[in-house]
Scaffold this motif. Structure first.
Motif, PDB file in Angstrom:
ATOM      1  N   ARG A  84       0.847  -1.188   0.000  1.00  9.30           N
ATOM      2  CA  ARG A  84       0.000   0.000   0.000  1.00  9.30           C
ATOM      3  C   ARG A  84       0.880   1.235   0.000  1.00  9.30           C
ATOM      4  O   ARG A  84       1.803   1.353   0.804  1.00  9.30           O
ATOM      5  CB  ARG A  84      -0.927   0.007   1.212  1.00  9.30           C
ATOM      6  N   ASP A  95      -1.527  -6.770  -6.850  1.00  5.40           N
ATOM      7  CA  ASP A  95      -2.490  -6.604  -5.752  1.00  5.40           C
ATOM      8  C   ASP A  95      -2.106  -5.451  -4.834  1.00  5.40           C
ATOM      9  O   ASP A  95      -2.291  -5.530  -3.602  1.00  5.40           O
ATOM     10  CB  ASP A  95      -2.627  -7.906  -4.954  1.00  5.40           C
ATOM     11  N   CYS A  96      -1.589  -4.393  -5.397  1.00  6.06           N
ATOM     12  CA  CYS A  96      -1.191  -3.231  -4.617  1.00  6.06           C
ATOM     13  C   CYS A  96      -2.295  -2.174  -4.625  1.00  6.06           C
ATOM     14  O   CYS A  96      -3.121  -2.141  -5.538  1.00  6.06           O
ATOM     15  CB  CYS A  96       0.110  -2.637  -5.155  1.00  6.06           C
ATOM     16  N   ALA A  97      -2.279  -1.303  -3.620  1.00  2.45           N
ATOM     17  CA  ALA A  97      -3.220  -0.192  -3.541  1.00  2.45           C
ATOM     18  C   ALA A  97      -2.424   1.099  -3.613  1.00  2.45           C
ATOM     19  O   ALA A  97      -1.485   1.308  -2.821  1.00  2.45           O
ATOM     20  CB  ALA A  97      -4.027  -0.264  -2.253  1.00  2.45           C
ATOM     21  N   CYS A 107      -4.169  -4.518  -9.161  1.00  2.00           N
ATOM     22  CA  CYS A 107      -3.938  -3.321  -8.350  1.00  2.00           C
ATOM     23  C   CYS A 107      -5.197  -2.449  -8.302  1.00  2.00           C
ATOM     24  O   CYS A 107      -6.053  -2.514  -9.184  1.00  2.00           O
ATOM     25  CB  CYS A 107      -2.775  -2.519  -8.908  1.00  2.00           C
ATOM     26  N   THR A 108      -5.262  -1.626  -7.253  1.00  2.00           N
ATOM     27  CA  THR A 108      -6.339  -0.664  -7.118  1.00  2.00           C
ATOM     28  C   THR A 108      -5.730   0.725  -7.050  1.00  2.00           C
ATOM     29  O   THR A 108      -4.900   1.005  -6.169  1.00  2.00           O
ATOM     30  CB  THR A 108      -7.168  -0.937  -5.857  1.00  2.00           C
ATOM     31  N   ASP A 139      -6.560   4.902  -7.035  1.00  2.00           N
ATOM     32  CA  ASP A 139      -7.560   5.958  -6.864  1.00  2.00           C
ATOM     33  C   ASP A 139      -7.146   7.225  -7.586  1.00  2.00           C
ATOM     34  O   ASP A 139      -7.508   8.332  -7.184  1.00  2.00           O
ATOM     35  CB  ASP A 139      -7.769   6.241  -5.371  1.00  2.00           C
ATOM     36  N   SER A 183      -6.880  -5.099 -12.688  1.00  2.00           N
ATOM     37  CA  SER A 183      -6.680  -3.871 -11.927  1.00  2.00           C
ATOM     38  C   SER A 183      -7.929  -3.000 -11.985  1.00  2.00           C
ATOM     39  O   SER A 183      -8.761  -3.121 -12.892  1.00  2.00           O
ATOM     40  CB  SER A 183      -5.474  -3.098 -12.475  1.00  2.00           C
TER      41      SER A 183
END
Length: 628
Positions: free
Chosen positions: A84, A103-105, A125-126, A128, A147
């Motif tokens: 993260r 799978d990172c934010a 990944c997410t 924003d 993602s």
């Protein structure tokens, strides 16, 4: 400080990361790490442990601060799993061997102008914020699979303009709120957005001037709430759109849901299973080396044109069969199809009196099939087309109101025309100035209004007798036209059916009589009653025989008196009658004998009948000889 030891002041967990980096091992027991520590490891890299390959492999860690690797040169691989980021990492202009985030934010990521020697992966990944990959260069593959990118309003979700990928780019299952930009990008192998979703207001795929060496995959559940712009794209393989859902603006002049204008496709356009488009599809001036398969696709743009494909070039077939549905005009004007254009079982609906199918000027190398269950709610316009094989409307439904054009096929050419609709069209079928080899039709399917002026054909199937074809010729809404009669008669003569040809030509003269002025009508009626316009010569023979018999009997009973000087020849009633009936023959009887009393009127009648019969026989013979 030794190269084998971390800098002074590092925490114990950061020292463990240092050692894991030197050994190239996964570091999983570090809950939090400063971004400057990662930068130190990557930029001022310590020596690897003996027999090991130094690389960053970090899992399940929170990264605080800003990871700034702009213009950095990193030799080893960067692999981050389930991490993260507090701040947007920056890789702009850097050089990296491998960059992998799984799978990172992140609040966003920027790698504009970076060069990745091998693979670049952002999987699961997410983000924003924007994933900025503008002008990125990747040596092997670029992965964006699974993602999720939520971009702020008015910004791009994925900005990948002018990127270059040495192998394939995969974005399977990518979810984006906002635009994806791939303008002027180059992918050496395949580009896939299988199952991807571009959602939200303004979401779209902007990829004009895109170059893909292999196939482009927008299928298997792909959906876009905005348009797909592939203007000028070059696709070396096939474009796959199966099971895709594309949504564009509903306004008539809005941007299309799929923009494929001036593009080049080296394989097929495969959209034959479950493609649903709300908005228009624009394929104008596009070249497809293979086939365009729209079987079972559904296009909905009732406000205007659902498929706009002016000057589309297709090397194979244009397949719109088996459940293809279009709400809005399908426009194929001036297209070139090397194989067949197939619309069997399609349903086409025009809007407010517009055409359901407009293909003026199209050239088809094989068959153009609008048959076997085609339903057209609106006119079909096929003016100036060329079909090398068959143009078919067998078992088709042409649904337009009475008085409107149901089928326009003017100035066209086809080896065969089959016109056997499911039911007789209420609208007008216009075949004027069209040339076909074989015309196949069905009496039950003859339209109520049929324009045949200028239609030319070698033969008709079935070969109906002339009297049945006459009602077929009488359906022109503009009234009598002579050419269709001449054409049908020529077809009958070509096949040795002279009696049918004469019947048709006689009917032509009788229908023409209604268009003439009164004096000409009387003369026309006289020709009809006497010699049938030259097509019934036995009538004149019979009438002459009757007049000859009557005159011979009368003059034998009441012979005329001789007149003039000299000795007249012996009177012969039969010869005298012939002298009166035949105006261009002189046997010497008429000028030697003169009737008197009531017989003078008989003489006048015979002379008049002779002139009328002679004139009509000459006119009829001239007409017959001219046709021969």
């Amino acid at each position: 400080m030794s190269d084998d030891c971390p800098p002074d002041g590092w925490e114990a967990h950061e020292r463990r990361l240092w050692e894991a980096y030197r050994r190239g091992e996964w570091c999983e027991d570090v809950p939090e790490v400063r971004a400057e520590v990662l930068r130190w490891l990557l930029v001022a890299a310590p020596r690897p442990a003996p027999g090991r390959l130094a690389r960053l492999r970090l899992r399940g860690t929170r990264i605080t601060g800003t990871l700034d690797l702009a213009e950095a040169a990193v030799q080893g691989a960067i692999r981050l799993d389930s991490c993260r980021f507090d701040e947007v990492p920056c890789f702009d202009g850097g050089q990296f061997g491998v960059l992998q985030l799984k799978d990172c934010a992140l609040p966003g990521l920027s790698a504009a102008g970076a060069r990745i020697g091998q693979e670049c992966e952002f999987v699961g990944c997410t983000l924003d914020g924007t994933l900025n990959l503008r002008s990125l260069t990747v040596g092997t593959h670029l992965l964006l699979d699974r993602s999720t990118v939520h971009a702020p309003d008015g910004t791009a979700a994925v900005d990948a303009r002018s990127i270059a990928v040495g192998e394939h780019l995969s974005a399977t299952g990518l979810v984006c709120t906002g635009p994806v930009r791939l303008m002027s990008s180059r992918v050496q192998d395949t580009l896939g957005f299988r199952g991807a979703r571009l959602q939200g207001e303004g979401a779209c795929l902007q990829a004009p001037e895109l170059t893909v060496g292999g196939g482009l995959y927008l299928d298997r559940g792909f959906s876009g709430d905005g348009g797909i712009n592939l203007y000028g794209a070059s696709i070396g393989g096939s474009l796959h759109l199966e099971e895709a859902t594309l949504t564009g603006p509903d306004a008539q002049d809005a941007d299309p849901a799929l923009q494929l204008l001036c593009a080049s496709v080296g394989g097929d356009i495969q959209a034959g299973s479950g493609l649903a488009v709300r908005g228009s599809v624009d394929m104008r001036d596009t070249s497809v080396r293979g086939s365009v398969v729209l079987r079972r696709a559904r296009l909905r743009h009732p406000a205007g044109t659902a498929l706009r494909a002016h000057r589309l070039h297709v090397g194979g077939d244009l397949d719109c069969r088996d459940g293809f549905v279009s709400e809005g005009t399908v426009d194929l004007c001036d297209a070139r199809v090397g194989g067949s254009a197939l619309f069997e079982g399609a349903e086409l609906t025009g809007h407010a009196g517009t055409a359901a199918l407009r293909a003026n000027g199209i050239e088809v190398g094989a068959e153009f099939n609008c048959c076997d269950g085609l339903t057209a709610h609106g006119r079909i316009s096929l003016s100036s087309i060329t079909v090398r094989a068959r143009l078919c409307f067998e078992n088709a439904l042409l649904d337009v109101p009475a008085g409107e054009r149901a089928l326009i096929c003017r100035r066209s050419a086809a080896a065969e025309l089959t016109l056997k609709p499911r039911e007789a069209p209420r609208g007008i079928v216009d075949l004027s100035h069209t040339r076909v080899g074989v015309l196949r039709d069905d009496v039950a399917g003859w339209p109520r209004s049929l324009v045949l002026e200028g239609l030319a054909y070698d033969s008709t199937k079935p070969a109906l007798p002339g009297h049945r074809r006459l009602t077929w010729l009488d359906r022109d809404p503009a009234g009598f036209a002579p050419q269709p009669y001449e054409q049908l008669a020529a077809s009958y003569r070509r096949h040795g059916r002279d009696a049918d040809a004469r019947l048709v030509l006689l009917a032509k003269q009788r229908r023409r009589r209604a268009t003439l002025a009164w004096p000409a009508r009387i003369w026309s009626l006289l020709q009809d009653l006497t010699v049938g316009y030259g097509y019934r010569p036995l009538r004149a023979v019979l009438l002459l025989a009757v007049c000859f018999t009557v005159g011979t009997v009368l003059f034998a009973a009441w012979p005329p008196l001789p007149y003039g000087d000299g000795t007249p020849p012996d009177f012969q009633p039969a010869v005298y009658t012939l002298d009166l009936l035949l105006p261009v023959v002189d046997f010497g009887q008429e000028r030697s004998y003169s009737s008197h009393g009531a017989l003078q009127w008989v003489v006048v009648a015979l002379v008049s009948v002779g002139w009328v019969l002679a004139s009509t026989v000459v006119a009829g013979a001239n007409r017959v000889l001219r046709r021969s």
